[in-house]
Scaffold this motif. Structure first.
Motif, PDB file in Angstrom:
ATOM      1  N   HIS A 146       0.833  -1.206   0.000  1.00 67.17           N
ATOM      2  CA  HIS A 146       0.000   0.000   0.000  1.00 67.17           C
ATOM      3  C   HIS A 146       0.866   1.254   0.000  1.00 67.17           C
ATOM      4  N   SER A 147       0.233   2.391  -0.078  1.00 63.55           N
ATOM      5  CA  SER A 147       0.955   3.645  -0.276  1.00 63.55           C
ATOM      6  C   SER A 147       1.826   4.038   0.906  1.00 63.55           C
ATOM      7  N   GLY A 148       1.564   3.469   2.095  1.00 62.14           N
ATOM      8  CA  GLY A 148       2.345   3.823   3.272  1.00 62.14           C
ATOM      9  C   GLY A 148       3.627   3.037   3.441  1.00 62.14           C
ATOM     10  N   VAL A 149       3.896   2.048   2.584  1.00 63.29           N
ATOM     11  CA  VAL A 149       5.108   1.238   2.708  1.00 63.29           C
ATOM     12  C   VAL A 149       6.290   2.000   2.116  1.00 63.29           C
ATOM     13  N   SER A 150       7.351   2.147   2.896  1.00 61.65           N
ATOM     14  CA  SER A 150       8.493   2.957   2.465  1.00 61.65           C
ATOM     15  C   SER A 150       9.223   2.320   1.289  1.00 61.65           C
ATOM     16  N   ALA A 151       9.891   3.167   0.515  1.00 64.61           N
ATOM     17  CA  ALA A 151      10.665   2.696  -0.640  1.00 64.61           C
ATOM     18  C   ALA A 151      11.759   1.731  -0.203  1.00 64.61           C
ATOM     19  N   GLU A 152      12.315   1.945   0.982  1.00 65.97           N
ATOM     20  CA  GLU A 152      13.376   1.065   1.470  1.00 65.97           C
ATOM     21  C   GLU A 152      12.832  -0.338   1.744  1.00 65.97           C
ATOM     22  N   ARG A 153      11.625  -0.417   2.295  1.00 67.95           N
ATOM     23  CA  ARG A 153      11.038  -1.728   2.547  1.00 67.95           C
ATOM     24  C   ARG A 153      10.635  -2.415   1.238  1.00 67.95           C
ATOM     25  N   VAL A 154      10.176  -1.655   0.273  1.00 68.09           N
ATOM     26  CA  VAL A 154       9.844  -2.225  -1.037  1.00 68.09           C
ATOM     27  C   VAL A 154      11.094  -2.817  -1.679  1.00 68.09           C
ATOM     28  N   ALA A 155      12.196  -2.076  -1.610  1.00 70.33           N
ATOM     29  CA  ALA A 155      13.445  -2.560  -2.204  1.00 70.33           C
ATOM     30  C   ALA A 155      13.931  -3.837  -1.519  1.00 70.33           C
ATOM     31  N   ALA A 156      13.714  -3.933  -0.201  1.00 70.56           N
ATOM     32  CA  ALA A 156      14.149  -5.113   0.541  1.00 70.56           C
ATOM     33  C   ALA A 156      13.381  -6.363   0.109  1.00 70.56           C
ATOM     34  N   ILE A 157      12.142  -6.196  -0.342  1.00 66.96           N
ATOM     35  CA  ILE A 157      11.362  -7.321  -0.855  1.00 66.96           C
ATOM     36  C   ILE A 157      11.782  -7.645  -2.288  1.00 66.96           C
ATOM     37  N   ALA A 158      11.930  -6.603  -3.090  1.00 66.64           N
ATOM     38  CA  ALA A 158      12.228  -6.781  -4.515  1.00 66.64           C
ATOM     39  C   ALA A 158      13.547  -7.508  -4.743  1.00 66.64           C
ATOM     40  N   ARG A 159      14.462  -7.438  -3.790  1.00 62.62           N
ATOM     41  CA  ARG A 159      15.778  -8.076  -3.998  1.00 62.62           C
ATOM     42  C   ARG A 159      15.674  -9.600  -4.084  1.00 62.62           C
ATOM     43  N   PHE A 160      14.526 -10.160  -3.687  1.00 59.31           N
ATOM     44  CA  PHE A 160      14.317 -11.601  -3.819  1.00 59.31           C
ATOM     45  C   PHE A 160      13.659 -11.967  -5.150  1.00 59.31           C
ATOM     46  N   GLY A 161      13.554 -10.982  -6.042  1.00 63.71           N
ATOM     47  CA  GLY A 161      13.034 -11.255  -7.374  1.00 63.71           C
ATOM     48  C   GLY A 161      11.531 -11.159  -7.492  1.00 63.71           C
ATOM     49  N   ALA A 162      10.869 -10.615  -6.468  1.00 65.49           N
ATOM     50  CA  ALA A 162       9.410 -10.514  -6.498  1.00 65.49           C
ATOM     51  C   ALA A 162       8.955  -9.367  -7.386  1.00 65.49           C
ATOM     52  N   GLU A 163       7.786  -9.543  -8.009  1.00 60.81           N
ATOM     53  CA  GLU A 163       7.134  -8.447  -8.723  1.00 60.81           C
ATOM     54  C   GLU A 163       6.406  -7.593  -7.681  1.00 60.81           C
ATOM     55  N   MET A 164       6.689  -6.293  -7.673  1.00 67.12           N
ATOM     56  CA  MET A 164       6.102  -5.392  -6.686  1.00 67.12           C
ATOM     57  C   MET A 164       4.935  -4.630  -7.322  1.00 67.12           C
ATOM     58  N   ILE A 165       3.791  -4.637  -6.640  1.00 68.72           N
ATOM     59  CA  ILE A 165       2.582  -3.995  -7.164  1.00 68.72           C
ATOM     60  C   ILE A 165       2.071  -3.008  -6.120  1.00 68.72           C
TER      61      ILE A 165
END
Length: 403
Positions: A146-165
């Motif tokens: 959601h819109s409240g999740v910080s960019a740093e936390r999004v990047a920490a998930i994306a590093r495992f190859g996940a598609e971020m929506i």
């Protein structure tokens, strides 16, 4: 706000499905799965004798999940475990035999996993666990934030190859959107919250959390008399309360659920006596706990084995982050993120109010168990609040050991 559990179901036995999900056999299965994971070492249980003396109680122990499986949160135990279980079950169906966790890296299982997509909504930590689990078995992951999740936390998930929506709105909005898109695409939702008709997978996620309880009971010199655990949708609180109720029986500790005042969906559910959705208000600094509707499975457990509910304010969460980073009387320093120390915030609020302290029967013999549910999952935010980078706080323990 403080509330004792006066519901009719309080102190009744867990529903059979929940007793099976959170029982000793299930917890042993989780630990067997963990044996096949890298970074599988048990997380430390920190004794805080200085804090205990300051509070006039016998002992305070905090399980430090900031060290869990390289992800920095207790949620590393849940999402990845559920993903692996689901992949092995699918492999068993296709291969016509039971597939063991020791086979997760086999070509047969990996080929099946590559055809699977797992999805979830997250504030940060659960999504990282689901993404890591998908990477471990070779599945695809789609993570909704959601819109409240910080960019740093999004990047920490994306590093495992996940598609971020990205999804506009709150965590609950992202849960609904993830379910909608997953259903349209034939993906498997691996959620840490449950709703009517969707309970088994969130139950598996909660089952994963029982590992930290088993470890803690082995690590503590004596079982706790009191537990304070923070809650979002209720999963971690229910897993700890449920497993302790099964493991300790009549000797189970007095269990208090701690909610952020700005997102107190478990507290308000307890007050109403039934699951309720609360209105979205001002965001809370306790971002991992910012949930407005409880998990039905979690509430079914908590209604029976939680004894009290308490809320804490923004300044309470910030204060305990600083207190844990700069402890009293040579206690070890603990790197606790914005949501990590909220159980301690609940304890401090309880002991400072004579009526609450008396209601919970906290005295000089009390042995308190807490869980630091996350480390500095957003290091920049942590340093902004505490005044030191997480590495500098952690280094205090090394310096103390050399002194």
């Amino acid at each position: 706000m403080f509330l004792l559990n006066t519901l009719p179901e309080h102190n009744q036995a867990l529903a059979p499905v929940d007793a099976e999900t959170l029982g000793e056999g299930a917890a042993q299965t989780v630990e067997r799965f963990l044996a096949h994971r890298a970074d599988r070492a048990e997380t430390p249980l920190r004794s805080l004798p200085g804090l205990a003396a300051k509070l006039g109680i016998a002992a305070t122990h905090i399980k430090d999940e900031g060290h869990r499986l390289g992800l920095g949160s207790f949620k590393a135990l849940g999402g990845a475990y559920a993903v692996i279980r689901l992949v092995l079950e699918e492999a068993g169906k296709e291969l016509g035999r039971t597939v063991d966790v020791s086979e997760i890296q086999s070509p047969e299982v990996q080929a099946i996993a590559r055809r699977m997509t797992v999805a979830c909504a997250t504030d940060g930590n659960h999504g990282r666990s689901v993404a890591q689990g998908a990477e471990l078995v070779g599945a695809r992951a789609a993570i909704f934030v959601h819109s409240g999740v910080s960019a740093e936390r999004v990047a920490a998930i994306a590093r495992f190859g996940a598609e971020m929506i990205r999804v506009d709105g709150t965590y609950d909005d992202s849960v609904r959107e993830a379910a909608r898109i997953a259903d349209a695409n034939g993906w498997t939702i691996v959620s840490d919250t449950s709703w009517p008709g969707y309970e088994r997978i969130p139950g598996l996620v909660m089952q994963g959390y029982t590992a930290l309880v088993r470890e803690s009971l082995r690590q503590m010199p004596d079982p706790p008399t009191h537990v304070f655990i923070q809650s979002g949708v209720g999963g971690i609180a229910a897993a700890v309360a449920g497993h302790l109720a099964i493991a300790l029986g009549d000797e189970r500790p007095v269990f208090t659920v701690v909610d952020p005042a700005r997102a107190a969906c478990i507290f308000e559910t307890a007050r109403a006596g039934r699951p309720v959705k609360i209105a979205h208000g001002e965001p809370t600094v306790m971002a991992m706990l910012e949930c407005y509707q409880p998990s039905l499975v979690a509430w079914r457990v908590l209604s029976r084995v939680a004894d009290a509910f308490i809320t804490v304010d923004e300044e309470d969460a910030i204060s305990v982050m600083r207190e844990l980073s700069n402890p009293v009387d040579r206690d070890p320093a603990v790197v606790a993120g914005e949501s990590g120390g909220v159980g301690l915030a609940g304890l401090l609020k309880a002991v400072r109010d004579p009526a609450v302290k008396d209601a919970l029967r906290i005295d000089q013999h009390a042995r308190i168990f807490l869980v630091n549910t996350e480390g500095a999952t957003d290091p920049g935010k942590y340093e902004e609040i505490v005044g030191l980078p997480p590495a500098a706080v952690a280094a205090k323990n090394e310096m103390g050991a050399k002194a």
